[in-house]
Design a protein around this motif. Structure first.
Motif, mmCIF file in Angstrom:
data_model
loop_
_atom_site.group_PDB
_atom_site.id
_atom_site.type_symbol
_atom_site.label_atom_id
_atom_site.label_comp_id
_atom_site.label_asym_id
_atom_site.label_seq_id
_atom_site.Cartn_x
_atom_site.Cartn_y
_atom_site.Cartn_z
ATOM 1 N N ASN A 23 0.221 8.076 4.235
ATOM 2 C CA ASN A 23 -0.253 9.427 3.649
ATOM 3 C C ASN A 23 -0.649 10.569 4.690
ATOM 4 O O ASN A 23 -1.390 11.420 4.820
ATOM 5 C CB ASN A 23 -1.796 9.027 3.066
ATOM 6 C CG ASN A 23 -0.901 8.769 0.920
ATOM 7 O OD1 ASN A 23 0.288 9.194 1.058
ATOM 8 N ND2 ASN A 23 -1.201 7.801 0.865
ATOM 9 N N SER A 70 -8.777 10.627 5.404
ATOM 10 C CA SER A 70 -8.752 10.558 3.450
ATOM 11 C C SER A 70 -9.060 8.732 2.822
ATOM 12 O O SER A 70 -8.580 8.035 3.723
ATOM 13 C CB SER A 70 -7.268 11.331 3.883
ATOM 14 O OG SER A 70 -6.425 10.793 3.672
ATOM 15 N N TYR A 83 0.724 -1.766 0.440
ATOM 16 C CA TYR A 83 0.235 0.084 0.094
ATOM 17 C C TYR A 83 0.815 1.435 0.130
ATOM 18 O O TYR A 83 0.704 1.997 -0.684
ATOM 19 C CB TYR A 83 -1.238 0.457 1.811
ATOM 20 C CG TYR A 83 -1.771 1.199 0.959
ATOM 21 C CD1 TYR A 83 -2.517 1.165 -0.424
ATOM 22 C CD2 TYR A 83 -1.761 2.664 2.354
ATOM 23 C CE1 TYR A 83 -3.077 2.123 -0.132
ATOM 24 C CE2 TYR A 83 -2.520 3.541 1.925
ATOM 25 C CZ TYR A 83 -2.861 3.534 1.006
ATOM 26 O OH TYR A 83 -3.794 4.659 1.171
ATOM 27 N N GLY A 141 -9.156 6.197 9.833
ATOM 28 C CA GLY A 141 -8.798 5.099 8.818
ATOM 29 C C GLY A 141 -7.164 4.862 8.026
ATOM 30 O O GLY A 141 -7.169 6.001 7.091
ATOM 31 N N PHE A 154 -14.129 3.587 12.711
ATOM 32 C CA PHE A 154 -14.949 3.716 12.661
ATOM 33 C C PHE A 154 -16.648 4.559 12.904
ATOM 34 O O PHE A 154 -17.143 5.119 12.373
ATOM 35 C CB PHE A 154 -13.980 5.885 11.892
ATOM 36 C CG PHE A 154 -14.168 4.954 10.513
ATOM 37 C CD1 PHE A 154 -15.217 4.418 9.625
ATOM 38 C CD2 PHE A 154 -12.239 5.475 10.360
ATOM 39 C CE1 PHE A 154 -15.000 4.794 8.537
ATOM 40 C CE2 PHE A 154 -12.270 5.386 8.794
ATOM 41 C CZ PHE A 154 -13.714 4.604 8.288
ATOM 42 N N ASP A 214 -7.358 2.627 12.842
ATOM 43 C CA ASP A 214 -7.806 2.228 11.487
ATOM 44 C C ASP A 214 -8.850 0.578 12.217
ATOM 45 O O ASP A 214 -9.167 0.479 13.507
ATOM 46 C CB ASP A 214 -6.721 1.233 11.001
ATOM 47 C CG ASP A 214 -7.670 1.539 9.489
ATOM 48 O OD1 ASP A 214 -6.836 1.894 7.865
ATOM 49 O OD2 ASP A 214 -8.239 0.391 8.725
ATOM 50 N N GLN A 220 -3.226 7.772 -4.294
ATOM 51 C CA GLN A 220 -3.951 8.719 -3.094
ATOM 52 C C GLN A 220 -3.832 9.484 -2.860
ATOM 53 O O GLN A 220 -4.450 10.399 -2.263
ATOM 54 C CB GLN A 220 -4.243 7.382 -2.290
ATOM 55 C CG GLN A 220 -4.227 5.896 -1.953
ATOM 56 C CD GLN A 220 -5.372 5.395 -2.802
ATOM 57 O OE1 GLN A 220 -6.399 5.645 -3.408
ATOM 58 N NE2 GLN A 220 -6.113 4.734 -1.676
HETATM 59 C C1 LIG Z 1 -7.225 3.181 0.777
HETATM 60 S S1 LIG Z 1 -6.526 3.597 2.403
HETATM 61 C C2 LIG Z 1 -6.639 4.610 2.897
HETATM 62 C C3 LIG Z 1 -4.880 5.579 4.160
HETATM 63 C C4 LIG Z 1 -5.344 6.288 4.168
HETATM 64 N N1 LIG Z 1 -5.961 7.397 5.525
HETATM 65 C C5 LIG Z 1 -4.757 7.226 2.585
HETATM 66 O O1 LIG Z 1 -4.983 8.481 2.593
HETATM 67 O O2 LIG Z 1 -3.791 7.317 2.548
HETATM 68 C C6 LIG Z 1 -8.073 3.291 3.319
HETATM 69 C C7 LIG Z 1 -7.854 2.736 5.026
HETATM 70 O O3 LIG Z 1 -9.711 3.112 5.942
HETATM 71 C C8 LIG Z 1 -9.771 1.835 6.387
HETATM 72 N N2 LIG Z 1 -11.279 1.640 6.916
HETATM 73 C C9 LIG Z 1 -12.260 1.018 6.242
HETATM 74 N N3 LIG Z 1 -12.851 1.133 6.519
HETATM 75 C C10 LIG Z 1 -12.601 1.234 8.109
HETATM 76 C C11 LIG Z 1 -13.316 1.315 9.079
HETATM 77 N N4 LIG Z 1 -14.675 1.370 9.313
HETATM 78 N N5 LIG Z 1 -12.788 1.635 10.066
HETATM 79 C C12 LIG Z 1 -11.734 2.347 10.497
HETATM 80 N N6 LIG Z 1 -10.899 1.806 9.322
HETATM 81 C C13 LIG Z 1 -11.430 1.696 8.096
HETATM 82 C C14 LIG Z 1 -8.707 0.793 5.343
HETATM 83 O O4 LIG Z 1 -8.481 -0.495 6.645
HETATM 84 C C15 LIG Z 1 -7.417 1.223 5.180
HETATM 85 O O5 LIG Z 1 -6.401 1.390 6.153
#
Ligand SMILES: C[S@@+](CC[C@H](N)C(=O)[O-])C[C@H]1O[C@@H](n2cnc3c(N)ncnc32)[C@H](O)[C@@H]1O
Length: 362
Positions: free
Chosen positions: A64, A144, A18, A58, A128, A92, A25
């Motif tokens: 990021n 984000s 990632y 998240g 969350f 997360d 992203q």
């Molecule tokens: C695409 S990544 C984004 C990471 C970072 N914030 C960025 O901008 O690159 C999405 C993140 O959201 C987390 N996520 C998705 N659903 C979630 C939830 N219900 N509660 C907490 N985190 C969540 C995923 O596990 C993942 O780590």
């Protein structure tokens, strides 16, 4: 095991890949960071010894998060004594790779921990879509590329992997309901957690004018590859049917829904809401170097890190570890080849939202 008894859950990002592939992203982060900086300038700050609490909803590997959180800390520091403690909570889901997160915070040159000795990092491994931090405690919240992930897969999408490209009414309604419920819950619990006057900046997926969530060529390439795998006997029809990506773009009315009709909800109101398009950085690179293979490979690596784990969770149960890796390898190669054969700019619709909590309980 009966097919209907297999429950596919959204899976966290693949932390091994990632960080490397999340350059994409980072697209769109800049304008949201500007909003976060503005918020850091204006939010009321608690008095010492109470720490100034910042939440990152998240966080994934934290890579990021460094820029936005670091920028906010820099601005807050101009408003406080250097020893006023700042507490950052990266949140997360429980099976996120928190080791990768703490490694980023410890080792990355851009880590705010290197710049500010009175800042302390912590992590929360809970969804969350519930309250995960104390009431009235968070001065600044950041999220984000995360709330487009639904809390669950409401049902398999019969004709695609992404709901906005499905023609199935029942599936579209189920996903719309889930998306509305999830945004309602996300906002409600942040309403509890934010301190009076606190602000939350959200960057998430928006929609195209036709209502779709963008990334069309990428999702179509996945669908075409999965159909080919079924024809080739690499995947059963049942496995392919269960493969759905529980991510969704939202339009302005979706973001506003919990706040209707008064404009207030759980003490929050919308201070800023804007839909915009992010740059496809892989396309920009292709414009410079004309390297179609690299364009396909970059997109495929990004998809592998972000959505393949959820697709692989739909494989039949069994000794799946090896099969999941093989599946991801094959899908990455197939998607890369398809995108390289006909490179086209990916549309990336995003939305940035700032929520503010009222200062008093009047
Ligand atoms: C695409 S990544 C984004 C990471 C970072 N914030 C960025 O901008 O690159 C999405 C993140 O959201 C987390 N996520 C998705 N659903 C979630 C939830 N219900 N509660 C907490 N985190 C969540 C995923 O596990 C993942 O780590």
């Amino acid at each position: 095991m009966r097919e209907s008894s297999i429950v596919v859950r959204p899976q966290p990002m693949d932390s091994a890949t990632y960080t490397a592939s999340s350059r994409l992203q980072a697209a769109g982060l800049r304008p949201a960071i500007t909003l976060f900086e503005e918020a850091a300038r204006t939010v009321p700050l608690p008095k010492t010894p109470q720490p100034i609490a910042i939440a990152d909803y998240g966080a994934a590997t934290g890579y990021n998060s460094l820029l936005p959180i670091g920028a906010a800390i820099g601005i807050i520091r101009r408003r406080t004594r250097p020893d006023h403690a700042i507490l950052v909570a990266h949140t997360d889901v429980a099976d996120n790779d928190f080791t990768a997160l703490f490694t980023t915070l410890t080792e990355d040159h851009d880590s705010y921990l290197k710049a500010d000795p009175a800042t302390f990092a912590s992590a929360v491994g809970r969804s969350f879509y519930q309250q995960i931090l104390p009431s009235d405690s968070i001065v600044l919240g950041w999220s984000s590329w995360a709330v487009h992930w639904l809390s669950r897969i409401p049902m398999p999408i019969p004709d695609h992997v992404q709901i906005s490209y499905s023609a199935d009414d029942e599936a579209r309604q189920a996903y719309a309901r889930q998306a509305a419920e999830d945004w309602h819950e996300f906002v409600a619990f942040r309403g509890r957690e934010l301190a009076p006057g606190g602000r939350l900046v959200v960057l998430t997926v928006g929609v195209e004018p036709d209502g779709s969530s963008g990334f069309k060529a990428a999702f179509d390439a996945i669908v075409a590859a999965l159909r080919q795998f079924v024809d080739d006997g690499l995947l059963s029809a049942g496995e392919a049917r269960r493969m759905s990506i529980p991510s969704i773009g939202r339009e302005e009315k979706d973001f506003r829904a919990p706040f209707a009709p008064s404009g207030r909800f759980e003490g929050l109101s919308i201070e800023h809401l804007e839909l915009f398009k992010a740059e496809d950085r892989f396309w920009a690179q292709f414009q410079v170097d004309g390297d179609a293979r690299a364009f396909g490979a970059n997109w495929a690596a990004f998809l592998r890190a972000s959505v393949f784990p959820t697709l692989a969770a739909a494989l039949d149960p069994g000794p799946i570890e090896e099969r999941a890796t093989q599946f991801a390898d094959r899908l990455e190669a197939a998607v890369a080849a398809r995108l390289a054969a006909a490179p086209e700019q990916m549309s990336i619709p995003l939305a940035k939202v700032v929520l503010v909590k009222r200062r008093t309980s009047t």
